[in-house]
Design a protein around this motif. Structure first.
Motif, mmCIF file in Angstrom:
data_model
loop_
_atom_site.group_PDB
_atom_site.id
_atom_site.type_symbol
_atom_site.label_atom_id
_atom_site.label_comp_id
_atom_site.label_asym_id
_atom_site.label_seq_id
_atom_site.Cartn_x
_atom_site.Cartn_y
_atom_site.Cartn_z
ATOM 1 N N VAL A 97 0.866 -1.177 0.000
ATOM 2 C CA VAL A 97 0.000 0.000 0.000
ATOM 3 C C VAL A 97 0.903 1.228 0.000
ATOM 4 N N ASP A 98 1.056 1.817 -1.177
ATOM 5 C CA ASP A 98 1.998 2.930 -1.333
ATOM 6 C C ASP A 98 1.400 4.100 -2.102
ATOM 7 N N GLY A 99 0.078 4.074 -2.306
ATOM 8 C CA GLY A 99 -0.559 5.173 -3.016
ATOM 9 C C GLY A 99 -0.571 5.020 -4.518
ATOM 10 N N VAL A 100 -0.052 3.892 -5.042
ATOM 11 C CA VAL A 100 -0.033 3.647 -6.488
ATOM 12 C C VAL A 100 -0.622 2.270 -6.767
ATOM 13 N N VAL A 101 -1.587 2.212 -7.662
ATOM 14 C CA VAL A 101 -2.171 0.937 -8.076
ATOM 15 C C VAL A 101 -1.350 0.411 -9.249
ATOM 16 N N ALA A 102 -0.375 -0.451 -8.939
ATOM 17 C CA ALA A 102 0.550 -0.928 -9.976
ATOM 18 C C ALA A 102 0.045 -2.169 -10.697
#
Length: 524
Positions: A262-267
């Motif tokens: 969970v890092d703020g980017v939907v990879a």
């Protein structure tokens, strides 16, 4: 269509020159005069060799050395015009590597791109670099040039690149005494369209091409710009910053963890099945910032759903919801114009397109215009500006190489559209093995249009392309960086499509999460 701050606002009787550009260049083994020449000429000597000359139709107006700076090397800056109106700028480095780099434009062009970004990267690596205004002067957001100047419209559409390259090669020959050993093209947005246009219509022109976020489907994406603008302009359809934030947060909450962190980017967007309908306000009315009204959900649907016109003759893949719609360079800039859609760049681009290409009437209200109401105008626009031909076999057969790249949070142009082109091209050339022989495709998670956003947006694609062309070292996983104020904030793997970077490092470790080595390219 590039606007970056990422968005600088930057353009045939010349048939003989354009045809000449197809000879002795591109992916063949013949690169013209490959003798020693005077490749060690200094920038001052290169300027002296070109001052006042007319070469391959290009008349040099100025040729002067530019002193080295903290970011750029010493070089000779040459400005020239191919009569009557196609302007170019050639930059010749003090220490030439023997190769030529052509940088594409952005938006509706209209000015010569400056020495920054990929252009600066190429010059720093020793390339001679060239850019043009594509044949007219004007605002990058304006297609006014196309209303009454068919010559300018054709130059913008497809003719400026081969015409300028022909002149640039001869100018390099005059400056250094030899033709470039290699010629590469790199462009983003409209520059990406120019890249694919060259690959499709002039397959022998370049040894390698980098097409980033290509605006190749002009009729399709402009039409969807028009459709979405109408939905946002409808009563209650507009988005406030708080509404955009609500939408983005909901997507992140649903999908961010799908890539292992969970890092703020939907990879891993393929695993994201978020349904915006869960945000519907009670009864469909606008009852506050924590929900979306039916009119606002209709705008989201217009943006995400595939668009189609003329009985399916023209289509555009919709955009994916990414969870970063609230980034300053995303929805507010490109889509919603928060709060007024008429400030959004998508609105402005479709508006000038309707006025100057389709309705051919600058008084036309684009929000009242039916996109395919004049099919002849649509066909003409497609013939000029679409680079949708998926059959890249002539380009492949020229031994040239192609790198496709797209930012995963691009609110200007859909990475789903680039994926659709890649898939169509794969089928057209004979399958994945045939495609892999000459092409690579990368999606950069969390990256905005051409650059910016929370993701890692900095990758030296030119070095990867040159290594492939020159040493037959096909690129695999690359490394992308996010650089802020000259300092690297994080690195990520840039994975070959359809793989995505999955976090496989230690849990709850911010330092580890910032390193590409703790991610693994993984099939969705």
């Amino acid at each position: 269509m590039q606007c970056h701050a990422g968005l600088p606002f930057s353009r045939f009787t010349l048939t003989v020159l354009a045809a000449g550009a197809l000879l002795g260049c591109g992916g063949s083994d013949d690169h013209g005069d490959n003798g020693a020449g005077n490749a060690s000429a200094t920038a001052e000597q290169a300027c002296a060799a070109l001052a006042g000359k007319t070469l391959a139709g290009a008349t040099v107006s100025t040729a002067a050395t530019v002193a080295a700076s903290a970011t750029a090397p010493l070089y000779c800056k040459v400005n020239a015009t191919i009569a009557p109106q196609l302007n170019l700028e050639l930059r010749l480095p003090q220490q030439w590597n023997g190769k030529l780099y052509y940088g594409g434009g952005g938006g509706y062009n209209g000015a010569i791109p400056d020495l920054s970004g990929p252009n600066l990267n190429a010059l720093t690596q020793g390339y001679a670099t060239v850019n043009s205004d594509s044949g007219h002067q004007g605002n990058v957001l304006s297609a006014d040039f196309a209303l009454n100047d068919t010559y300018a419209a054709n130059l913008f559409g497809s003719l400026s690149v081969p015409t300028v390259l022909s002149s640039a090669r001869e100018m390099v020959q005059a400056a250094y005494g030899k033709q470039p050993d290699r010629a590469y093209f790199e462009g983003c947005s409209n520059g990406g369209r120019e890249a694919l246009m060259a690959a499709q219509r002039n397959p022998n022109l370049f040894d390698g091409i980098i097409a980033r976020a290509p605006a190749y489907n002009w009729v399709g994406f402009m039409g969807q710009f028009n459709r979405t603008a109408k939905a946002l302009a409808a009563p209650g359809g507009g988005f406030s910053p708080a509404k955009v934030a609500t939408l983005a947060a909901a997507v992140r909450n649903a999908c961010d963890a799908g890539d292992g962190i969970v890092d703020g980017v939907v990879a891993n967007p393929q695993a994201c099945s978020f349904d915006p309908a869960v945000l519907r306000c009670a009864g469909g009315a606008d009852t506050g910032n924590a929900c979306l009204s039916d009119a606002q959900l209709a705008a989201v649907s217009s943006w995400t759903a595939t668009a189609s016109w003329a009985g399916g003759a023209y289509t555009n893949a919709g955009w994916a919801l990414t969870g970063n719609e609230d980034d300053p360079g995303a929805w507010a800039t490109w889509v919603s114009g928060t709060p007024n859609v008429q400030f959004a760049l998508q609105y402005l681009f479709q508006d000038t397109t309707v006025k100057n290409y389709l309705a051919r009437d600058r008084t036309q209200d684009s929000l009242a215009y039916t996109w395919d109401s004049n099919l002849n105008a649509v066909y003409a626009l497609a013939a000029l500006n679409d680079a949708t031909n998926a059959d890249l076999r002539p380009f492949k057969n020229s031994n040239a190489k192609l790198i496709l790249w797209h930012g995963g949070n691009d609110a200007a142009l859909s990475h789903k559209a680039t994926t659709a082109y890649y898939q169509a091209a794969t089928a057209a050339v004979g399958g994945q093995a045939a495609m892999d022989a000459f092409a690579r495709y990368y999606i950069a998670p969390g990256v905005n249009h051409c650059a910016g956003g929370p993701g890692a947006d900095d990758t030296d694609l030119l070095a990867a392309l040159d290594n492939w062309v020159s040493n037959n070292a096909a690129p695999a996983t690359l490394t992308a960086r996010k650089v802020v104020a000259g300092a690297t904030q994080l690195t990520r793997p840039l994975c070959q499509y359809p793989q995505y970077p999955r976090y496989t490092g230690p849990a709850n470790n911010a330092a580890a999460a910032a390193l590409a080595s703790n991610y693994t390219c993984t099939a969705p």
